[in-house]
Design an enzyme around this catalytic site. Structure first.
Site, PDB file in Angstrom:
ATOM      1  N   LEU A 145       0.722  -1.041  -0.046  1.00 34.88           N
ATOM      2  CA  LEU A 145       0.011  -0.109  -0.029  1.00 34.88           C
ATOM      3  C   LEU A 145       0.977   1.135   0.207  1.00 34.88           C
ATOM      4  O   LEU A 145       0.735   2.067  -0.903  1.00 34.88           O
ATOM      5  CB  LEU A 145      -0.958   0.083   1.363  1.00 34.88           C
ATOM      6  CG  LEU A 145      -1.688   1.355   1.368  1.00 34.88           C
ATOM      7  CD1 LEU A 145      -2.894   1.580   0.577  1.00 34.88           C
ATOM      8  CD2 LEU A 145      -2.495   1.107   2.867  1.00 34.88           C
ATOM      9  N   PRO A 148       6.071   6.521  -1.857  1.00 33.51           N
ATOM     10  CA  PRO A 148       6.889   7.530  -1.426  1.00 33.51           C
ATOM     11  C   PRO A 148       6.048   8.739  -1.035  1.00 33.51           C
ATOM     12  O   PRO A 148       6.344   9.492   0.005  1.00 33.51           O
ATOM     13  CB  PRO A 148       7.801   7.933  -2.587  1.00 33.51           C
ATOM     14  CG  PRO A 148       7.790   6.597  -3.255  1.00 33.51           C
ATOM     15  CD  PRO A 148       6.717   5.823  -2.974  1.00 33.51           C
ATOM     16  N   GLY A 151       1.775   7.670   2.466  1.00 31.41           N
ATOM     17  CA  GLY A 151       1.990   6.728   3.616  1.00 31.41           C
ATOM     18  C   GLY A 151       0.562   6.866   4.385  1.00 31.41           C
ATOM     19  O   GLY A 151      -0.061   6.007   4.125  1.00 31.41           O
ATOM     20  N   ILE A 357      16.674  -0.965  33.889  1.00 31.62           N
ATOM     21  CA  ILE A 357      17.025  -1.944  35.138  1.00 31.62           C
ATOM     22  C   ILE A 357      18.233  -2.896  34.743  1.00 31.62           C
ATOM     23  O   ILE A 357      18.830  -3.129  35.870  1.00 31.62           O
ATOM     24  CB  ILE A 357      15.668  -2.889  35.067  1.00 31.62           C
ATOM     25  CG1 ILE A 357      14.296  -2.051  35.813  1.00 31.62           C
ATOM     26  CG2 ILE A 357      15.735  -4.197  36.184  1.00 31.62           C
ATOM     27  CD1 ILE A 357      13.043  -2.631  35.833  1.00 31.62           C
ATOM     28  N   GLY A 360      24.090  -1.106  32.337  1.00 32.49           N
ATOM     29  CA  GLY A 360      25.162  -1.202  31.466  1.00 32.49           C
ATOM     30  C   GLY A 360      24.824  -2.403  30.541  1.00 32.49           C
ATOM     31  O   GLY A 360      24.930  -2.192  29.300  1.00 32.49           O
ATOM     32  N   GLU A 383       1.763  -0.287   9.989  1.00 34.50           N
ATOM     33  CA  GLU A 383       0.046  -0.621   9.951  1.00 34.50           C
ATOM     34  C   GLU A 383      -0.646   0.649  10.472  1.00 34.50           C
ATOM     35  O   GLU A 383      -1.802   0.509  11.169  1.00 34.50           O
ATOM     36  CB  GLU A 383      -0.225  -1.751  10.496  1.00 34.50           C
ATOM     37  CG  GLU A 383       0.478  -3.156   9.717  1.00 34.50           C
ATOM     38  CD  GLU A 383      -0.084  -4.573   9.732  1.00 34.50           C
ATOM     39  OE1 GLU A 383      -1.146  -4.518  10.187  1.00 34.50           O
ATOM     40  OE2 GLU A 383       0.793  -5.238   9.432  1.00 34.50           O
ATOM     41  N   THR A 385       0.367   4.766  12.088  1.00 31.70           N
ATOM     42  CA  THR A 385       1.106   5.424  13.150  1.00 31.70           C
ATOM     43  C   THR A 385       0.289   5.676  14.291  1.00 31.70           C
ATOM     44  O   THR A 385      -1.020   5.618  14.058  1.00 31.70           O
ATOM     45  CB  THR A 385       1.481   6.704  12.463  1.00 31.70           C
ATOM     46  OG1 THR A 385       0.401   7.573  12.177  1.00 31.70           O
ATOM     47  CG2 THR A 385       2.465   6.717  11.297  1.00 31.70           C
ATOM     48  N   SER A 386       0.781   6.016  15.369  1.00 32.32           N
ATOM     49  CA  SER A 386      -0.095   6.168  16.640  1.00 32.32           C
ATOM     50  C   SER A 386      -0.864   7.533  16.211  1.00 32.32           C
ATOM     51  O   SER A 386      -1.820   7.335  16.702  1.00 32.32           O
ATOM     52  CB  SER A 386       0.913   6.674  17.799  1.00 32.32           C
ATOM     53  OG  SER A 386       1.667   5.532  18.012  1.00 32.32           O
TER      54      SER A 386
HETATM   55  N1  CAA Z   1     -13.077  -0.023   6.704  1.00 36.12           N
HETATM   56  C1  CAA Z   1     -13.973   0.078   5.557  1.00 36.12           C
HETATM   57  N2  CAA Z   1     -14.017   1.426   4.968  1.00 36.12           N
HETATM   58  C2  CAA Z   1     -13.273   2.122   5.505  1.00 36.12           C
HETATM   59  C3  CAA Z   1     -12.508   2.059   6.830  1.00 36.12           C
HETATM   60  C4  CAA Z   1     -12.410   0.841   7.195  1.00 36.12           C
HETATM   61  N3  CAA Z   1     -11.655   0.708   8.225  1.00 36.12           N
HETATM   62  N4  CAA Z   1     -11.861   3.253   6.852  1.00 36.12           N
HETATM   63  C5  CAA Z   1     -12.242   4.241   5.953  1.00 36.12           C
HETATM   64  N5  CAA Z   1     -13.070   3.476   5.149  1.00 36.12           N
HETATM   65  C6  CAA Z   1     -13.896   4.283   3.700  1.00 36.12           C
HETATM   66  C7  CAA Z   1     -14.670   5.269   4.407  1.00 36.12           C
HETATM   67  O1  CAA Z   1     -15.927   4.863   4.889  1.00 36.12           O
HETATM   68  C8  CAA Z   1     -14.606   5.944   3.219  1.00 36.12           C
HETATM   69  O2  CAA Z   1     -15.604   5.516   2.303  1.00 36.12           O
HETATM   70  P1  CAA Z   1     -16.862   6.726   1.375  1.00 36.12           P
HETATM   71  O3  CAA Z   1     -15.874   7.662   0.738  1.00 36.12           O
HETATM   72  O4  CAA Z   1     -17.422   5.554   0.638  1.00 36.12           O
HETATM   73  O5  CAA Z   1     -17.715   7.094   2.469  1.00 36.12           O
HETATM   74  C9  CAA Z   1     -13.300   5.932   2.535  1.00 36.12           C
HETATM   75  O6  CAA Z   1     -12.943   4.745   3.080  1.00 36.12           O
HETATM   76  C10 CAA Z   1     -12.472   7.020   2.919  1.00 36.12           C
HETATM   77  O7  CAA Z   1     -12.248   7.093   4.193  1.00 36.12           O
HETATM   78  P2  CAA Z   1     -11.538   8.440   4.884  1.00 36.12           P
HETATM   79  O8  CAA Z   1     -12.307   9.767   4.578  1.00 36.12           O
HETATM   80  O9  CAA Z   1     -11.677   8.239   6.289  1.00 36.12           O
HETATM   81  O10 CAA Z   1     -10.150   8.475   4.537  1.00 36.12           O
HETATM   82  P3  CAA Z   1      -8.989   9.275   5.017  1.00 36.12           P
HETATM   83  O11 CAA Z   1      -8.467   9.761   3.542  1.00 36.12           O
HETATM   84  O12 CAA Z   1      -9.383  10.542   5.804  1.00 36.12           O
HETATM   85  O13 CAA Z   1      -7.926   8.359   5.437  1.00 36.12           O
HETATM   86  C11 CAA Z   1      -7.016   7.162   7.441  1.00 36.12           C
HETATM   87  C12 CAA Z   1      -8.305   7.864   6.872  1.00 36.12           C
HETATM   88  C13 CAA Z   1      -7.529   6.505   8.757  1.00 36.12           C
HETATM   89  C14 CAA Z   1      -5.888   8.171   7.818  1.00 36.12           C
HETATM   90  C15 CAA Z   1      -6.598   6.056   6.549  1.00 36.12           C
HETATM   91  O14 CAA Z   1      -5.858   6.641   5.236  1.00 36.12           O
HETATM   92  C16 CAA Z   1      -5.260   5.229   7.147  1.00 36.12           C
HETATM   93  O15 CAA Z   1      -5.641   4.219   7.690  1.00 36.12           O
HETATM   94  N6  CAA Z   1      -3.915   5.652   6.811  1.00 36.12           N
HETATM   95  C17 CAA Z   1      -2.906   4.530   7.255  1.00 36.12           C
HETATM   96  C18 CAA Z   1      -2.508   3.850   6.261  1.00 36.12           C
HETATM   97  C19 CAA Z   1      -1.629   2.731   6.737  1.00 36.12           C
HETATM   98  O16 CAA Z   1      -1.935   1.942   7.956  1.00 36.12           O
HETATM   99  N7  CAA Z   1      -0.670   2.280   6.290  1.00 36.12           N
HETATM  100  C20 CAA Z   1       0.006   1.080   6.556  1.00 36.12           C
HETATM  101  C21 CAA Z   1       1.032   0.672   5.454  1.00 36.12           C
HETATM  102  S1  CAA Z   1       0.815  -0.920   5.372  1.00 36.12           S
HETATM  103  C22 CAA Z   1       2.158  -1.742   6.501  1.00 36.12           C
HETATM  104  O17 CAA Z   1       2.467  -0.925   7.420  1.00 36.12           O
HETATM  105  C23 CAA Z   1       2.264  -3.301   6.337  1.00 36.12           C
HETATM  106  C24 CAA Z   1       3.365  -3.655   6.752  1.00 36.12           C
HETATM  107  O18 CAA Z   1       3.914  -4.045   5.832  1.00 36.12           O
HETATM  108  C25 CAA Z   1       3.951  -4.092   8.153  1.00 36.12           C
END
Ligand code: CAA
Length: 410
Positions: A145, A148, A151, A357, A360, A383, A385-386
């Site tokens: 997902l 650059p 994120g 704890i 060194g 997955e 950020t905080s």
């Molecule tokens: N389940 C289903 N649908 C969802 C949802 C969920 N949990 N969250 C959002 N949606 C839907 C919304 O309902 C919306 O749909 P509609 O337009 O039809 O109403 C659409 O998705 C857009 O949602 P938002 O407007 O809420 O989206 P946003 O742009 O404001 O973003 C966010 C929300 C929570 C910040 C999201 O972008 C996000 O989670 N970002 C972080 C991404 C991430 O976690 N990346 C990790 C990379 S993968 C990784 O790290 C794996 C690895 O290798 C270890």
């Protein structure tokens, strides 16, 4: 006995049953936990420090995790998986994360992102083709997902997938890809209709043997150093039409839904890091003597242990609750975000305390706590950020989904 007596007894029996469900693990769950604990001690602990230092991918260990069923724990038995619930999965994740977080992130991505995504959204053919080889560990998968320029703001996908009739033409760059150098299959999010925002994003199952899939630079990381994190380039990759995962345009929602479950996995990883560091610190504090007694007998250390144990227990309850809600088919998104937010902070805070704890000794690589401290940091980042977890939780509050005031100040 009168009616109110009967009601009281029934309520007590019912309450006891609920409490048992919540706070005591079943024999089956205990067995899963013990199996994971034994496996981590016997198979992952030997060589974990060297693998970390040399950034050596744990090929042998991953093979054994596959043989033990840890790479497809929640996959249905009909597709070669363990058919277990999320609670079993988090129990195993906690134990494996106490010892080797490179192995636990491989396990987490394979189970809760790749296998879950294919089982949830895949066609029967896709499930039959990919789940058995992923659940057995013959192949491992990656979840692609991040880019650059996309994120936390994940809707901003620049990777494109152009519909060319019998295939999609995939072009773009993904970064921070866990298992990037060793996976055989990627779930790739890409924009199929530029200008249409998240509604144009699709997900594809991309085999890495396809021409045009280029494994880019490997990252030299602070923690989880023996898991391989790469940039991936897709240069005119022809992805067969049948490898579209889920309906066209549903890729962003798919990614969000999948990550919601993934966050329980990372929360359990953070829990394992914290509890592993706590166990090491407790053992050390009983052995190490200063001023004529074990340091655990000094209040300065005993109080640290008390705080660690209390906050780790709180994190464990949150992780188990989120897993339980998922297993009940409830909406677990906010619970997963809260669990990840809290458990990752607990991991960071208490691995620092565990190093303190150890004094060194905690600062040298021969002792495991410094590695756990370095591993803890990523749980506040990947997955989601905080800060992203706080966005999810605060939106739910402000949209009236939880914790509304019971009184007004008027
Ligand atoms: N389940 C289903 N649908 C969802 C949802 C969920 N949990 N969250 C959002 N949606 C839907 C919304 O309902 C919306 O749909 P509609 O337009 O039809 O109403 C659409 O998705 C857009 O949602 P938002 O407007 O809420 O989206 P946003 O742009 O404001 O973003 C966010 C929300 C929570 C910040 C999201 O972008 C996000 O989670 N970002 C972080 C991404 C991430 O976690 N990346 C990790 C990379 S993968 C990784 O790290 C794996 C690895 O290798 C270890």
């Amino acid at each position: 006995m009168n009616l109110s007596g009967c009601i009281l007894i029934i309520s007590i029996i019912f309450a006891k049953k609920i409490l048992t469900m919540y706070f005591n693990l079943s024999e089956e769950h205990e067995a899963v936990r013990q199996a994971a604990r034994d496996f981590a001690q016997q198979e992952l602990l030997p060589g974990v420090i060297e693998r970390d230092a040399q950034m050596k991918f744990p090929t042998e260990q991953v093979k054994k995790m596959g043989e033990m069923g840890f790479l497809g724990m929640m996959v249905s038995p009909e597709y070669g998986g363990g058919g277990m619930d999320t609670l079993s999965y988090v129990l195993a994740m906690e134990e494996i994360s106490k010892v080797d977080n490179s192995c636990s992130v491989i396990m987490s991505v394979n189970n809760s992102l790749v296998c879950w995504g294919i089982e949830k959204m895949g066609t029967e053919e896709q499930k039959q083709k990919y789940l058995p080889i992923l659940a057995s560990g013959e192949w491992i998968g990656s979840f692609c997902l991040s880019e650059p320029e996309a994120g936390s703001d994940a809707t901003q996908q620049k990777t494109t997938a152009i519909d060319c009739g019998d295939h999609y033409l995939l072009n773009g760059t993904k970064n921070w890809i866990t298992n990037g150098g060793s996976s055989s299959v990627h779930l790739v999010m890409a924009q199929s209709n530029p200008g249409s925002g998240h509604k144009g994003i699709c997900t594809f199952i991309v085999e890495t043997s396809l021409p045009g899939v280029v494994i880019g630079a490997k990252e030299d990381k602070l923690g989880i150093r023996s898991s391989d994190t790469h940039t991936i380039l897709y240069n005119d990759v022809k992805v067969p039409k049948e490898n579209l995962l889920g309906p066209p345009g549903n890729g962003f929602k798919f990614a969000m839904q999948t990550l919601t479950g993934g966050r329980i996995g990372i929360a359990s990883q953070a829990l394992g890091i914290a509890s592993g560091a706590y166990e090491l610190a407790l053992n050390y504090s009983k052995e190490r003597k200063t001023f004529g007694k074990p340091i655990s007998q000094h209040q300065a250390i005993a109080f640290k242990l008390a705080d660690m144990a209390t906050e780790i227990e709180a994190a464990r309850l949150m992780v188990h609750r989120a897993a339980w809600m998922k297993d009940q088919g409830m909406d677990f998104g906010v619970a997963a975000s809260m669990a990840k937010l809290f458990a990752s902070d607990v991991a960071m805070k208490h691995t620092v305390e565990a190093v303190q704890i150890h004094g060194g000794y905690g600062f040298v690589k021969e002792y495991h706590v410094e590695r756990l401290m370095r591993d803890a940091k990523i749980t506040q980042i990947y997955e989601g950020t905080s800060e992203v977890q706080r966005m999810v939780v605060s939106r739910a509050i402000l949209q009236g989904q939880l914790y509304q005031p019971m009184w007004s100040s008027q």
